[in-house]
Design an enzyme around this catalytic site. Structure first.
Site, PDB file in Angstrom:
ATOM      1  N   ASP A 173     -44.867  65.632  31.528  1.00 52.65           N
ATOM      2  CA  ASP A 173     -45.765  64.585  32.011  1.00 52.65           C
ATOM      3  C   ASP A 173     -46.159  63.626  30.896  1.00 52.65           C
ATOM      4  O   ASP A 173     -46.580  62.502  31.162  1.00 52.65           O
ATOM      5  CB  ASP A 173     -47.028  65.205  32.613  1.00 52.65           C
ATOM      6  CG  ASP A 173     -46.800  65.699  34.031  1.00 52.65           C
ATOM      7  OD1 ASP A 173     -45.724  65.412  34.584  1.00 52.65           O
ATOM      8  OD2 ASP A 173     -47.687  66.378  34.574  1.00 52.65           O
ATOM      9  N   SER A 209     -57.080  70.781  25.683  1.00 51.90           N
ATOM     10  CA  SER A 209     -56.925  70.994  27.122  1.00 51.90           C
ATOM     11  C   SER A 209     -55.473  71.253  27.502  1.00 51.90           C
ATOM     12  O   SER A 209     -55.198  71.953  28.481  1.00 51.90           O
ATOM     13  CB  SER A 209     -57.439  69.774  27.888  1.00 51.90           C
ATOM     14  OG  SER A 209     -58.797  69.516  27.581  1.00 51.90           O
ATOM     15  N   ASP A 266     -69.939  62.136  20.753  1.00 50.90           N
ATOM     16  CA  ASP A 266     -68.628  61.938  20.131  1.00 50.90           C
ATOM     17  C   ASP A 266     -68.018  60.598  20.521  1.00 50.90           C
ATOM     18  O   ASP A 266     -67.307  59.980  19.726  1.00 50.90           O
ATOM     19  CB  ASP A 266     -67.685  63.071  20.531  1.00 50.90           C
ATOM     20  CG  ASP A 266     -68.104  64.405  19.953  1.00 50.90           C
ATOM     21  OD1 ASP A 266     -68.782  64.401  18.905  1.00 50.90           O
ATOM     22  OD2 ASP A 266     -67.766  65.448  20.532  1.00 50.90           O
TER      23      ASP A 266
END
Length: 565
Positions: A373, A389, A269
């Site tokens: 974050d 994720s 990828d």
């Protein structure tokens, strides 16, 4: 244009070959892959003529005149002056006057070259040529005009419904269309830092040249590679194929993307993402061979490359137009850089220990203030990357949506969201933020954003066309790489002679067949055919002693009896 010397090959020499091929193609009347002739495709006639003149001019020059550095008017004047000095005995004053004249006036060849490049750049700013290929079937401009807000005012509800249905059907048919491609030049992108793939690149390039007689472009870094051995790839006596092996540089792919009819990637990828980074505007179709780790985007096994490519040459290709983002950075109110990304743009707090504060706008309206974050804005293709994720949803690549996923938000209510691709998003660092933010684009080119700096994100007009193996590519890749929804299946029930059902036990021994049909543990009373509410109410209405546990309960006494005590 920069004239970097890449492994002994000057950019000017690559441009010479590229311009010559462009002129040869635009002179053709027939359609070649996605390209039309110069008149049909909209390339300015003057630019084509200038490119032809420049190409012929360059071809007539000797190799000694093709220096690795850019040939400005000053350098050409110096070269001319040196040649004149060696051939004639003219006076020093005359020579100096000639040099001064050449320095002040750029050469005609440079002027023609600059004009040709300018015209070709204007042409390459056109939208994706996969869409252009369908212009004969659908007049997109007239459709857009007919669907303008002024024309909607007099349409009935039924007309609007038919229009919306027709648009969806058109998009469906475009995704299922098989496109015949006249392949003449193929670009091979090989995974970096993996010497084991050099041999496969050599094998693939040799097969394409010998069997299909096409021009094959490989990375210029392989020109001097001992593993690739470019000098002995073909038979030196076969002059017809001698010029089929060529070398590409990032400058060439950026300036002349229309040279390539098909791009083959050898890697994973990451190699596909690098290919997207090479083509920052229009992108040729991408066929990705799986030679990496996971392979969300690589659905073709390399061991079947002959069968796969023969089918592409003979039958055509099916293309999935994957959406990309156009990301533009603004600093101090001025546009600085623009990138085309296929995965995501990530804006985070960087090395700062403090939480990020970002303002997210949609079409000029404040949507929310992000305190986390960071923030991920991903395409459907990027939904299986960083966004996954961080808890983002999987999005099918044919769904036109922008995925908004926070990174560790300091709130329980900030959930990932899908926004329409028609929305213009803006992420700004507010004036009162305690720290700066850092933006990265497909994991590249990290940029610091200070107070009042912002990034705009919108759907790109240059999609990323990937060749599909089947209509189920996405589901197969998610199941293969992520083991999506993989678990052991429940065992089925077997039907007994009395009509009741019992679970099948595959581990029963052979001696069990000779035992009686009575079960040692029978739960049929609990899982009865009556409604669950009736069973539960009966259980609740039972005497307290019937459900009491402990040494004095009836259940305990029955257990002792069964145990023989």
């Amino acid at each position: 244009m920069a004239g970097d010397n890449v492994d002994g090959v000057s950019t000017r020499e690559s441009l010479k070959s590229a311009l010559k091929e462009i002129v040869d193609r635009t002179a053709s009347v027939e359609l070649s892959g996605y390209r039309d002739s110069a008149e049909m495709s909209g390339i300015p006639e003057s630019s084509s003529k200038l490119a032809a003149q420049e190409t012929s001019g360059i071809s007539g020059q000797s190799d000694k005149e093709l220096k690795p550095s850019p040939l400005s008017g000053t350098e050409m004047a110096s070269t001319t002056a040196t040649s004149s000095k060696s051939k004639s005995k003219s006076s020093t004053a005359t020579t100096q006057q000639s040099i001064t004249s050449r320095v002040e006036t750029p050469s005609d060849a440079d002027v023609r070259l600059s004009s040709a490049i300018s015209g070709l750049q204007d042409y390459f700013r056109k939208p994706c040529f996969v869409h252009s290929r369908l212009d004969d079937a659908v007049d997109v401009s007239s459709v857009i005009t007919a669907m303008s807000p002024d024309n909607f005012s007099h349409l009935s509800h039924s007309s609007l419904v038919r229009t919306a249905t027709g648009v969806r059907e058109l998009a469906k048919r475009i995704g299922q269309a098989t496109i015949k491609v006249n392949l003449r030049s193929i670009l091979i992108v090989t995974k970096a830092r993996d010497n084991s793939l050099i041999r496969l690149t050599r094998e693939l390039a040799r097969w394409l040249i010998l069997t299909r007689k096409v021009n094959v472009y490989v990375d210029a870094k392989l020109r001097l590679s001992k593993r690739f051995d470019a000098d002995h790839l073909l038979d030196p006596s076969d002059h017809e194929l001698d010029s089929c092996l060529r070398f590409w540089t990032p400058e060439l792919t950026s300036m002349m993307p229309d040279l390539f009819d098909l791009v083959l990637t050898l890697g994973g990828d990451g190699t596909v993402l690098y290919t997207s980074w090479l083509f920052q505007h229009i992108v040729p179709p991408i066929l990705a061979f799986s030679l990496g780790s996971l392979g969300f985007l690589t659905n073709f096994p390399f061991q079947d490359y002959e069968k796969t490519l023969n089918r592409v040459f003979d039958d055509g290709i099916n293309v999935n137009l994957r959406m990309r983002f156009t990301c533009t950075i603004y600093k101090d109110g001025h546009q600085t850089e623009t990138f085309e990304v296929i995965n995501e743009i990530v804006i985070d707090r960087g090395p700062s220990p403090w939480i990020s504060m970002l303002e997210l706008y949609g079409n000029g309206h404040l949507l929310t203030v992000v305190q986390a974050d960071g923030l991920i804005l991903s395409t459907p293709t990027g939904s299986t990357a960083y966004s996954l994720s961080a808890g983002g949803s999987l999005v099918h690549p044919e769904i036109p949506a922008i995925s908004v996923t926070p990174i560790c938000p300091h709130t329980l209510s900030f959930r990932p969201m899908l926004l329409p691709d028609s929305m213009l998003l803006k992420v700004c660092v507010p004036r009162g933020a305690r720290n700066t933010a850092w933006a990265s684009f497909d994991g590249r080119h990290r940029v610091e954003l200070r107070s009042n700096d912002y990034v705009t994100v919108t759907a790109s007009q240059y999609p990323f066309p990937t060749v599909t193996a089947s209509t189920m590519d996405y589901i197969e890749s998610v199941s293969r790489t992520l083991k999506w929804n993989v678990r052991e299946q429940q065992k089925p029930f077997s039907e007994d002679s009395d009509g009741s059902t019992t679970p099948v036990n595959d581990d029963e021994g052979a001696d069990d067949d000779q035992l009686d049909d009575d079960w040692d543990i029978d739960d049929s009373a609990f899982f009865s055919s009556s409604s669950s509410s009736t069973a539960l109410s009966g259980f609740n209405s039972a005497p307290q002693s019937a459900v009491t546990t402990g040494s004095s309960s009836p259940l305990h006494r029955d257990f002792l009896t069964l145990d023989g005590k």
